[in-house]
Motif scaffolding. Structure first.
Motif, short mmCIF file in Angstrom:
data_model
loop_
_atom_site.label_atom_id
_atom_site.label_comp_id
_atom_site.label_asym_id
_atom_site.label_seq_id
_atom_site.Cartn_x
_atom_site.Cartn_y
_atom_site.Cartn_z
N ARG A 117 40.29 46.32 46.57
CA ARG A 117 41.01 47.37 45.81
C ARG A 117 42.10 46.76 44.94
N GLU A 118 42.90 45.88 45.53
CA GLU A 118 43.99 45.26 44.78
C GLU A 118 43.49 44.28 43.74
N CYS A 119 42.38 43.63 44.03
CA CYS A 119 41.77 42.73 43.03
C CYS A 119 41.32 43.53 41.82
N HIS A 120 40.72 44.69 42.07
CA HIS A 120 40.27 45.57 40.99
C HIS A 120 41.45 46.00 40.12
N LEU A 121 42.56 46.30 40.75
CA LEU A 121 43.74 46.75 40.01
C LEU A 121 44.46 45.61 39.30
N GLY A 122 44.36 44.40 39.84
CA GLY A 122 45.16 43.30 39.34
C GLY A 122 44.50 42.38 38.35
N VAL A 123 43.20 42.53 38.11
CA VAL A 123 42.49 41.61 37.22
C VAL A 123 41.99 42.35 35.99
N CYS A 183 33.88 44.34 41.84
CA CYS A 183 34.61 45.09 42.87
C CYS A 183 33.92 46.43 43.15
N ASP A 184 33.47 47.09 42.10
CA ASP A 184 32.78 48.37 42.27
C ASP A 184 31.56 48.24 43.18
N ARG A 185 30.80 47.19 42.94
CA ARG A 185 29.58 47.01 43.74
C ARG A 185 29.93 46.83 45.21
N LEU A 186 30.98 46.06 45.46
CA LEU A 186 31.39 45.82 46.84
C LEU A 186 31.90 47.10 47.50
N VAL A 187 32.68 47.88 46.76
CA VAL A 187 33.24 49.11 47.31
C VAL A 187 32.13 50.06 47.74
#
Length: 383
Positions: A310-316, A325-329
């Protein structure tokens, strides 16, 4: 009548070392722009360059530079990679702690690894490399050079970083993945575990090659239990090594951080996330591959992998990374029957991570293999 350049190419085979040195120094620039110049007379200039690798270090360096550039040509690549004797010369020289051109050899090997025939090195047997490796396996010797030689610790003139690309290409094969996940008799260590500490190394070349290797190894689903095992010496404890690079200085609520893996808790406020988006993407794809098994999915949920993603999605600021990130979520936050409950859906929306329509119908390997073009690049030196 041969041109001046063609005559100069012929001097690569001169018995006079001064003439060979002049020819090699002057021809280096043309190895990128005019590869056909070196394909005359049934590749005789390439044959000469192979011999010059054993010449005086200055001449050898120029020869290696030319071969690195020329190996971008498929015909020349096959000619070099198929030659057992030449491969033996390269490994013998790179495993010599006093070899001044070790890094150039590493670059050449990285290019030769693009050839299908090069995978035979996985079972290539040769004499032990004194003071470097006690193994008679060529790939073990290269791996020991890579591990022991980081930052000039083995050879003051070399860092061996480009060998990471050799491992990445070899790990694309079934035999290569088996090698990296099998404990070796000579030291009792699983080879892939030797690479894990370099996921946060200062060299982007080393980090990138290691990330690709780890990702490729994870295509072997049978090895997943060993790879995520953190309980004993038989496991690789892979997760913290691929999660730490994608983490930044974010602070997590106590209910999340307290459940994370020990190595991921209480990170310093100056913790930096991996700067190379392709490396982040490789780690995300590795995690996605690991979700193939129920055991791994349950473990990732338990140790709070989702908040990290979640934080990686927001921070990159990268669409590719965010899609990763979407695929993993989608995998981590949905129920095992393919349904996401209301609480999970709210968590996803709060984090700003949006489901990609139709993504759930795609296979994990499809999602990962789409992004593999980066590791097909060949090393080139422009003089």
């Amino acid at each position: 009548m041969p041109t001046e350049l063609e005559e100069l190419v012929e001097f690569l085979g001169s018995p006079n070392p001064q003439i060979r040195q002049i020819a090699a120094a002057n021809l280096t620039v043309f190895s990128s722009s005019q590869p056909t110049l070196f394909k005359r007379q049934n590749l005789q200039p390439i044959k000469d360059l192979k011999i010059l690798v054993l010449d005086h270090p200055t001449i050898a360096k120029d020869a290696l530079t030319m071969l690195i550039n020329l190996s971008a040509d498929k015909q020349i690549l096959r000619f070099l990679a198929d030659d057992d004797g030449f491969i033996e010369i390269l490994i013998s020289k790179i495993s010599n702690k006093k070899e001044p051109n070790a890094d150039d050899i590493a670059m050449l090997l990285a290019n030769l690894a693009k050839a299908d025939s090069f995978s035979r090195i996985i079972s290539f047997t040769r004499k032990k490399a004194d003071d470097v490796s006690t193994s008679t396996n060529a790939l073990n010797q290269l791996l020991d050079c890579f591990v022991k030689g980081a930052e000039g610790n083995l050879n003051k003139t070399a860092n061996y970083d480009y060998l990471a690309y050799v491992f990445a290409d070899l790990s694309k094969t079934e035999e290569g993945r088996k090698f990296f996940t099998t404990k070796q008799d000579y030291d009792g260590v699983i080879p892939v575990t030797k690479l894990l500490v370099f996921t946060e190394h200062m060299s982007d070349i080393r980090r990138r090659g290691v990330a690709w290797t780890i990702k490729n190894v994870c295509f072997d689903v049978q090895s997943h239990p060993m790879l995520i095992n953190e309980e004993d010496d038989e496991g690789a404890n892979l997760l913290p090594y691929i999660l730490l690079p994608i983490m930044g200085p974010e602070e997590y609520p106590d209910d999340e951080s307290s459940e994370m893996l020990p190595d991921l808790q209480l990170l310093p406020p100056d913790k930096r996330r991996e700067s190379d988006h392709q490396i982040i993407l490789a780690h995300l794809e590795t995690i996605l591959l690991l979700t193939t098994t129920r055991e791994a999915r349950d473990k990732m949920r338990k140790v709070q992998v989702y908040p990290i993603i979640r934080e990686c999605h927001l921070g990159v600021e990268s669409e590719e990374v965010r899609e990763g990130c979407d695929r993993l979520v989608q995998v981590l936050m949905r129920g095992e029957e393919g349904e996401v409950n209301e609480a999970e859906q709210e968590a996803i929306q709060r984090a700003g991570v949006h489901t990609l329509l139709g993504q759930q119908k795609r296979s994990i390997t499809e999602a990962v293999e789409e992004d593999d073009e980066e590791d097909e690049q060949i090393v080139d030196i422009l003089a």
